[in-house]
Write an enzyme that holds these catalytic residues in place. Structure first.
Site, mmCIF file in Angstrom:
data_model
loop_
_atom_site.group_PDB
_atom_site.id
_atom_site.type_symbol
_atom_site.label_atom_id
_atom_site.label_comp_id
_atom_site.label_asym_id
_atom_site.label_seq_id
_atom_site.Cartn_x
_atom_site.Cartn_y
_atom_site.Cartn_z
ATOM 1 N NE ARG A 91 45.307 42.931 36.486
ATOM 2 C CZ ARG A 91 44.544 44.000 36.773
ATOM 3 N NH1 ARG A 91 44.916 45.191 36.368
ATOM 4 N NH2 ARG A 91 43.441 43.871 37.479
ATOM 5 C CE1 TYR A 92 49.843 38.835 35.560
ATOM 6 C CE2 TYR A 92 47.628 38.976 36.473
ATOM 7 C CZ TYR A 92 48.978 39.255 36.557
ATOM 8 O OH TYR A 92 49.447 39.953 37.629
ATOM 9 N NE ARG A 95 46.516 34.731 36.543
ATOM 10 C CZ ARG A 95 47.726 34.715 35.989
ATOM 11 N NH1 ARG A 95 47.948 34.030 34.877
ATOM 12 N NH2 ARG A 95 48.707 35.381 36.535
ATOM 13 C CB CYS A 104 30.856 44.245 49.356
ATOM 14 S SG CYS A 104 31.981 44.404 47.957
ATOM 15 C CB CYS A 108 37.122 46.711 53.163
ATOM 16 S SG CYS A 108 36.429 45.041 53.119
ATOM 17 C CB CYS A 111 37.523 48.730 49.220
ATOM 18 S SG CYS A 111 37.106 47.934 47.652
ATOM 19 N NE ARG A 113 38.545 45.327 41.226
ATOM 20 C CZ ARG A 113 38.802 44.030 41.364
ATOM 21 N NH1 ARG A 113 38.102 43.301 42.203
ATOM 22 N NH2 ARG A 113 39.771 43.459 40.665
ATOM 23 C CG ASP A 274 46.089 47.613 45.811
ATOM 24 O OD1 ASP A 274 47.197 47.321 45.333
ATOM 25 O OD2 ASP A 274 45.173 46.777 45.974
ATOM 26 C CG ASP A 311 47.555 43.972 42.266
ATOM 27 O OD1 ASP A 311 47.535 43.578 41.088
ATOM 28 O OD2 ASP A 311 47.049 43.353 43.213
ATOM 29 C CE LYS A 318 47.236 39.724 42.592
ATOM 30 N NZ LYS A 318 46.327 40.272 41.591
HETATM 31 S S1 SF4 Z 1 37.832 44.782 49.654
HETATM 32 FE FE1 SF4 Z 1 36.322 45.959 48.456
HETATM 33 S S2 SF4 Z 1 35.485 44.462 46.984
HETATM 34 FE FE2 SF4 Z 1 36.462 43.298 48.656
HETATM 35 S S3 SF4 Z 1 34.817 42.918 50.171
HETATM 36 FE FE3 SF4 Z 1 35.906 44.763 50.829
HETATM 37 S S4 SF4 Z 1 34.669 46.416 49.903
HETATM 38 FE FE4 SF4 Z 1 34.114 44.549 48.793
#
Ligand code: SF4
Length: 351
Positions: A91-92, A95, A104, A108, A111, A113, A274, A311, A318
């Site tokens: 994206r940049y 990096r 994972c 979460c 999340c 993603r 997000d 974001d 960002k």
């Molecule tokens: S935010 Fe998403 S990518 Fe990060 S640890 Fe939690 S579930 Fe995994």
């Protein structure tokens, strides 16, 4: 390495007393759509008698996740729009993200993603795809930093992590390797000597960015795991997501930020949540987030101050959410100026 198996089904969560009978059917519908995992360390931390427990809220599936708003997106920060080869997000200029794995130790509920991670997610990079990703980095001298994220890269075995680090170590223009992880707090036993050794490469500086959202996540075991990483010579920085019902309170945030610093983790990013699908119940408004961050200014030491970041939806990078690059418009929405100077509406128009 002693990683214990966590709870990955609603039946297991219910058996552990974390999903009451009345909520079980909805939780099961959520689990059909989004991955579920809660590690033993977190199960032990949850107060099952508290319906507002901030740890449970982050990890136990909830019926509210079944509601997707029009402005929510499967890929809220636009990873796919900036992915020149599988596993790389560029994206940049200086990096790249290297997403070697999409699994994972915990999932979460907020999340960003969530449509990519999990057992049904994008999986682990194949050997060929990893070759192509490393070749992409090696061919671009402007890439100074490689950020291993995913998924959580610390679920990989030390052998696989070491193999990746050896390959990055051979690229002279890469100076910094950063790992984004939740492992030190959600599965601290995993942070053993072999894992720590695998995070280092000769001639490179390793940063470990720890994702934690509530001070209670810092158990004695978590603190010890963090200490092992720092004592091994790696720098640690923090990432926190500002979440309604978890840490949208000045006292909780202040305690969290101080706890990071006390454990030698420099507060780095406080993310505005997000627009991930089914996460509206976690989102504050930008105005609420700005007021909360403002209240921290005189309250906690400069050492404890993170950058409050949004974001920009669609992959435009960002923006500091409390800066002049974010302006409130007459319609109650915001205008965000990205690092190229382009302006975007927030919340964005629905796709
Ligand atoms: S935010 Fe998403 S990518 Fe990060 S640890 Fe939690 S579930 Fe995994």
């Amino acid at each position: 390495m002693t990683a214990l198996r966590g709870l990955t089904t609603v039946a297991e969560l219910a058996e552990a007393g974390l999903v009451p009978e009345a909520k079980r059917a909805d939780a099961a519908r959520v689990a059909e759509r989004y991955a579920v995992a809660v590690t033993p360390a977190l199960v032990a931390l949850i107060d099952a008698d508290d319906p507002l427990d901030p740890i449970a809220r982050q990890f136990v599936p909830d019926a509210a996740e079944l509601v997707t708003l029009p402005e929510e997106r499967a890929d809220p920060i636009g990873d796919l729009a900036h992915s020149p080869v599988e596993g790389i997000v560029h994206r940049y200029p200086d990096r790249v993200l290297l997403k070697a794995v999409h699994v994972c130790p915990v999932y979460c509920r907020f999340c960003f993603r969530r449509e990519m991670v999990g057992p049904e997610g994008l999986g682990t990079l194949s050997a060929n795809a990893l070759d192509a990703a490393v070749a992409y980095i090696a061919a671009r001298p402007e890439i100074w930093e490689v950020i291993l994220t995913g998924g959580d890269p610390l679920v990989l075995s030390p052998r696989r992590l070491q193999a990746i680090m050896e390959r990055l170590g051979a690229i002279a223009h890469v100076k910094i390797v950063r790992f984004h992880t939740r492992v030190p707090v959600v599965d601290p036993a995993r942070v053993d000597a072999a894992l720590i050794d695998a995070l280092k490469a000769s001639g490179k500086t390793t940063y470990v960015a720890l994702h934690a959202n509530h001070p209670r996540e810092f158990t004695a075991d978590a603190r010890a795991a963090i200490a092992r990483i720092v004592d091994a010579g790696m720098a640690m920085i923090s990432q926190t997501v500002l979440l309604k019902g978890v840490n949208d309170d000045a006292d909780v945030l202040a305690a969290l930020l101080r706890t990071f610093v006390e454990n030698r983790v420099k507060p780095y990013y406080l993310h505005h949540p997000d627009l991930a699908p089914g996460t509206a119940h976690f989102r504050l408004t930008l105005a609420e987030g700005r007021a909360l961050v403002e209240s921290l200014r005189g309250r906690v030491s400069g050492l404890c101050q993170p950058a409050y970041i949004l974001d920009i939806p669609g992959g435009h990078g960002k923006v500091r959410a409390d800066s002049t690059a974010v302006e409130e418009a007459d319609d109650g929405c915001f205008r965000l100026r990205d690092f190229r100077g382009d302006v975007h509406a927030y919340p964005p128009q629905a796709d």
